[in-house]
Design a protein around this motif. Structure first.
Motif, PDB file in Angstrom:
ATOM      1  N   ARG A  39       0.853  -1.193   0.000  1.00  0.00           N
ATOM      2  CA  ARG A  39       0.000   0.000   0.000  1.00  0.00           C
ATOM      3  C   ARG A  39       0.881   1.232   0.000  1.00  0.00           C
ATOM      4  O   ARG A  39       1.980   1.227   0.547  1.00  0.00           O
ATOM      5  CB  ARG A  39      -0.870   0.052   1.258  1.00  0.00           C
ATOM      6  CG  ARG A  39      -1.824  -1.081   1.418  1.00  0.00           C
ATOM      7  CD  ARG A  39      -3.101  -0.821   0.628  1.00  0.00           C
ATOM      8  NE  ARG A  39      -4.106  -1.797   0.948  1.00  0.00           N
ATOM      9  CZ  ARG A  39      -4.411  -2.825   0.177  1.00  0.00           C
ATOM     10  NH1 ARG A  39      -3.779  -3.026  -0.937  1.00  0.00           N
ATOM     11  NH2 ARG A  39      -5.361  -3.662   0.523  1.00  0.00           N
ATOM     12  N   THR A  40       0.360   2.322  -0.582  1.00  0.00           N
ATOM     13  CA  THR A  40       1.043   3.607  -0.531  1.00  0.00           C
ATOM     14  C   THR A  40       0.125   4.593   0.165  1.00  0.00           C
ATOM     15  O   THR A  40      -1.020   4.778  -0.240  1.00  0.00           O
ATOM     16  CB  THR A  40       1.391   4.108  -1.950  1.00  0.00           C
ATOM     17  OG1 THR A  40       2.216   3.142  -2.591  1.00  0.00           O
ATOM     18  CG2 THR A  40       2.119   5.436  -1.892  1.00  0.00           C
ATOM     19  N   VAL A  41       0.631   5.199   1.225  1.00  0.00           N
ATOM     20  CA  VAL A  41      -0.111   6.218   1.966  1.00  0.00           C
ATOM     21  C   VAL A  41       0.821   7.404   2.136  1.00  0.00           C
ATOM     22  O   VAL A  41       1.948   7.252   2.615  1.00  0.00           O
ATOM     23  CB  VAL A  41      -0.573   5.691   3.349  1.00  0.00           C
ATOM     24  CG1 VAL A  41      -1.255   6.785   4.125  1.00  0.00           C
ATOM     25  CG2 VAL A  41      -1.480   4.480   3.193  1.00  0.00           C
ATOM     26  N   ASP A  42       0.369   8.580   1.732  1.00  0.00           N
ATOM     27  CA  ASP A  42       1.177   9.802   1.826  1.00  0.00           C
ATOM     28  C   ASP A  42       2.568   9.604   1.215  1.00  0.00           C
ATOM     29  O   ASP A  42       3.583   9.935   1.819  1.00  0.00           O
ATOM     30  CB  ASP A  42       1.306  10.270   3.283  1.00  0.00           C
ATOM     31  CG  ASP A  42      -0.021  10.707   3.875  1.00  0.00           C
ATOM     32  OD1 ASP A  42      -0.928  11.080   3.098  1.00  0.00           O
ATOM     33  OD2 ASP A  42      -0.148  10.677   5.112  1.00  0.00           O
ATOM     34  N   ASN A  43       2.599   8.999   0.033  1.00  0.00           N
ATOM     35  CA  ASN A  43       3.835   8.756  -0.730  1.00  0.00           C
ATOM     36  C   ASN A  43       4.821   7.818  -0.035  1.00  0.00           C
ATOM     37  O   ASN A  43       6.003   7.814  -0.357  1.00  0.00           O
ATOM     38  CB  ASN A  43       4.533  10.070  -1.085  1.00  0.00           C
ATOM     39  CG  ASN A  43       3.696  10.914  -2.020  1.00  0.00           C
ATOM     40  OD1 ASN A  43       3.057  10.379  -2.931  1.00  0.00           O
ATOM     41  ND2 ASN A  43       3.667  12.199  -1.791  1.00  0.00           N
ATOM     42  N   VAL A  44       4.360   7.044   0.921  1.00  0.00           N
ATOM     43  CA  VAL A  44       5.200   6.043   1.573  1.00  0.00           C
ATOM     44  C   VAL A  44       4.677   4.673   1.171  1.00  0.00           C
ATOM     45  O   VAL A  44       3.510   4.358   1.398  1.00  0.00           O
ATOM     46  CB  VAL A  44       5.183   6.193   3.108  1.00  0.00           C
ATOM     47  CG1 VAL A  44       5.984   5.089   3.770  1.00  0.00           C
ATOM     48  CG2 VAL A  44       5.712   7.562   3.520  1.00  0.00           C
TER      49      VAL A  44
END
Length: 118
Positions: free
Chosen positions: A74-79
């Motif tokens: 998963r990617t959340v806030d570009n992480v």
């Protein structure tokens, strides 16, 4: 840091749901799946900093444990974070080892459903 907390909470929710469903079906621990995770080897997995520095590498996990039963990214806030679930810790079909990686390094680990013996 907030994005890391969001990712961890998201992954843990998914893992719990999958484990509950998986433990009620025979496919969770199919007979052809070889368990390779032991409590001893899992304890040797190093947890790194929030960006993965110092954590066990994905390459090392694959070498020690083989392919995970479940892999999710998963990617959340570009992480970008990856979660791996290995079922059958110490050949117990109800026990699972969960690791979360950022930059292909472990930042979190947990055993679930594991029965400690004295």
């Amino acid at each position: 840091m907030k994005s890391l907390v969001k990712i961890t909470k998201l992954f843990l929710g998914v893992v719990v749901a999958l484990l509950v469903v998986g433990m009620t079906t025979t496919s969770f621990a199919s007979s052809h799946y070889k368990y390779r995770v032991t409590r001893t080897t899992f304890d040797k997995v190093s947890v790194g900093s929030n960006n993965g520095n110092g954590g066990t590498s994905l390459k090392q996990l694959e070498k020690d444990f083989g392919s995970p039963k479940l892999k999710s990214s998963r990617t959340v806030d570009n992480v970008r974070a990856t979660m791996l679930v290995y079922s059958g810790v110490d050949n117990d079909k109800n026990a699972a080892a969960i690791v979360e990686l950022i930059n292909n390094k472990v930042i979190y680990k947990e055993l679930t459903g594991y029965q400690y013996s004295l």
